[in-house]
Design a protein around this motif. Structure first.
Motif, mmCIF file in Angstrom:
data_model
loop_
_atom_site.group_PDB
_atom_site.id
_atom_site.type_symbol
_atom_site.label_atom_id
_atom_site.label_comp_id
_atom_site.label_asym_id
_atom_site.label_seq_id
_atom_site.Cartn_x
_atom_site.Cartn_y
_atom_site.Cartn_z
ATOM 1 N N HIS A 105 39.681 -97.449 12.211
ATOM 2 C CA HIS A 105 40.554 -96.272 12.102
ATOM 3 C C HIS A 105 40.093 -95.359 10.967
ATOM 4 O O HIS A 105 40.320 -94.139 11.011
ATOM 5 C CB HIS A 105 41.994 -96.731 11.866
ATOM 6 N N PRO A 110 31.870 -90.591 14.738
ATOM 7 C CA PRO A 110 32.195 -91.013 16.101
ATOM 8 C C PRO A 110 31.593 -92.380 16.409
ATOM 9 O O PRO A 110 30.474 -92.684 15.994
ATOM 10 C CB PRO A 110 31.560 -89.918 16.962
ATOM 11 N N CYS A 130 37.458 -97.604 19.752
ATOM 12 C CA CYS A 130 36.326 -96.676 19.666
ATOM 13 C C CYS A 130 36.729 -95.301 20.207
ATOM 14 O O CYS A 130 37.731 -95.163 20.908
ATOM 15 C CB CYS A 130 35.128 -97.230 20.432
ATOM 16 N N ASP A 131 35.934 -94.291 19.903
ATOM 17 C CA ASP A 131 36.235 -92.936 20.363
ATOM 18 C C ASP A 131 35.880 -92.745 21.833
ATOM 19 O O ASP A 131 36.578 -92.049 22.568
ATOM 20 C CB ASP A 131 35.459 -91.911 19.523
ATOM 21 N N LYS A 222 35.869 -85.555 13.161
ATOM 22 C CA LYS A 222 36.419 -86.877 13.458
ATOM 23 C C LYS A 222 37.724 -87.091 12.682
ATOM 24 O O LYS A 222 38.715 -87.593 13.238
ATOM 25 C CB LYS A 222 35.390 -87.949 13.094
ATOM 26 N N MET A 225 40.503 -85.138 14.376
ATOM 27 C CA MET A 225 40.951 -85.770 15.619
ATOM 28 C C MET A 225 41.942 -86.894 15.328
ATOM 29 O O MET A 225 42.937 -87.061 16.040
ATOM 30 C CB MET A 225 39.749 -86.311 16.391
ATOM 31 N N LYS A 226 41.680 -87.667 14.284
ATOM 32 C CA LYS A 226 42.591 -88.747 13.903
ATOM 33 C C LYS A 226 43.888 -88.189 13.313
ATOM 34 O O LYS A 226 44.990 -88.660 13.623
ATOM 35 C CB LYS A 226 41.917 -89.682 12.909
ATOM 36 N N GLN A 229 46.734 -86.950 15.607
ATOM 37 C CA GLN A 229 47.587 -87.933 16.273
ATOM 38 C C GLN A 229 48.863 -88.225 15.502
ATOM 39 O O GLN A 229 49.815 -88.754 16.061
ATOM 40 C CB GLN A 229 46.804 -89.238 16.483
#
Length: 266
Positions: A105, A110, A130-131, A222, A225-226, A229
């Motif tokens: 995490h 990536p 995984c991505d 990256k 993107m996390k 969420q």
């Protein structure tokens, strides 16, 4: 660049700015308990996060399996990682396999899973951490904990529903059903399915496409993107503004822009 870490039950290879971590305990179908694979994953992630030149991580398995998850023989014998009372097992999970989801995490680059064979239980969960996932047509997937009278103690229930939605994740988790690679693609677990012979070629081609991008902005993307969420939109936009300011002041941005202008001029 920092020297590659020394692993015990996995191998690590480096090609340009792409790292490949291969689980190397085919004798136990790359089980995560009773081996040093958990330590190998954590050590690899920590090394990558300290090494800014790295752009992509690939995770795969040697032999016929990606990972069988927990060692069922040890479960039956209440041995190894599965020995002890409630408090002992709680501590062992937190200090053991649960370090994998926390590490992945926090991974700054990536990560692509090249799923060469069965990914069962915690092995399935690692793939879902995984991505991107690309599978061999020999791969199988199963969230099989309930079949053994246990739960996904590695956090798998958190990852799968975010990947494929609650309803489908619930069906797979409550039934312990094993699915093949084509069904995994149909429900969105994997991006693509290919032959065993072409698996690493396809994964490496994708990795090279990603790794060719400016690495600092790739790592920030990256992180975004996390963060997306778990962050409310106004706060997320504030973070985007700061990250964008960082990118505009990074020399790789001007290099990329000039390269694009030269390409457009031709």
């Amino acid at each position: 660049m920092n020297a590659l870490p020394k692993l015990v039950d996995s191998t690590l290879s480096l090609e340009n700015n792409i790292v490949t971590l291969t689980f190397n305990r085919h004798d136990v179908r790359n089980a995560l308990t009773g081996t040093a694979i958990t330590d190998d994953i954590v050590n690899t992630v920590e090394w990558i996060n300290r090494t800014p030149e790295i752009a992509v991580l690939i995770i795969t398995g040697a032999g016929s399996a990606f990972s069988s998850g927990g060692n069922i023989k040890d479960m039956a014998e209440r041995a190894g990682d599965f020995a002890g009372d409630v408090q002992t097992l709680e501590r062992r999970y937190r200090e053991g396999i649960q370090r994998i989801p926390l590490a992945l995490h926090k991974l700054e680059v990536p990560v692509i899973a090249a799923i060469n064979g069965p990914a069962i239980g915690a092995g399935f969960d690692i793939a879902n951490m995984c991505d991107i996932r690309i599978a061999s047509n020999k791969a199988k997937f199963g969230e099989t904990f309930v079949n053994l009278g246990i739960i996904p103690g590695d956090g798998g229930a958190w990852f799968m529903q975010r990947l494929i939605g609650y309803q489908k994740a619930a069906e797979l988790t409550f039934t312990g059903r094993v699915i093949d690679a084509q069904e995994a693609k149909a429900i969105g677990v994997v991006l693509d399915v290919t032959t065993p012979e072409n698996l690493l070629n396809e994964v490496n081609a994708l990795a090279k496409t990603i790794a060719a991008k400016p690495v600092a902005s790739l790592r920030l993307t990256k992180r975004l993107m996390k963060l997306a969420q778990r962050t409310e939109l106004p706060d997320f936009l504030d973070i985007c503004a700061v990250f964008q300011g960082m990118c505009h002041n990074n020399p790789e941005h001007l290099t990329a822009v000039n390269a694009m202008l030269e390409k457009l001029a031709k």
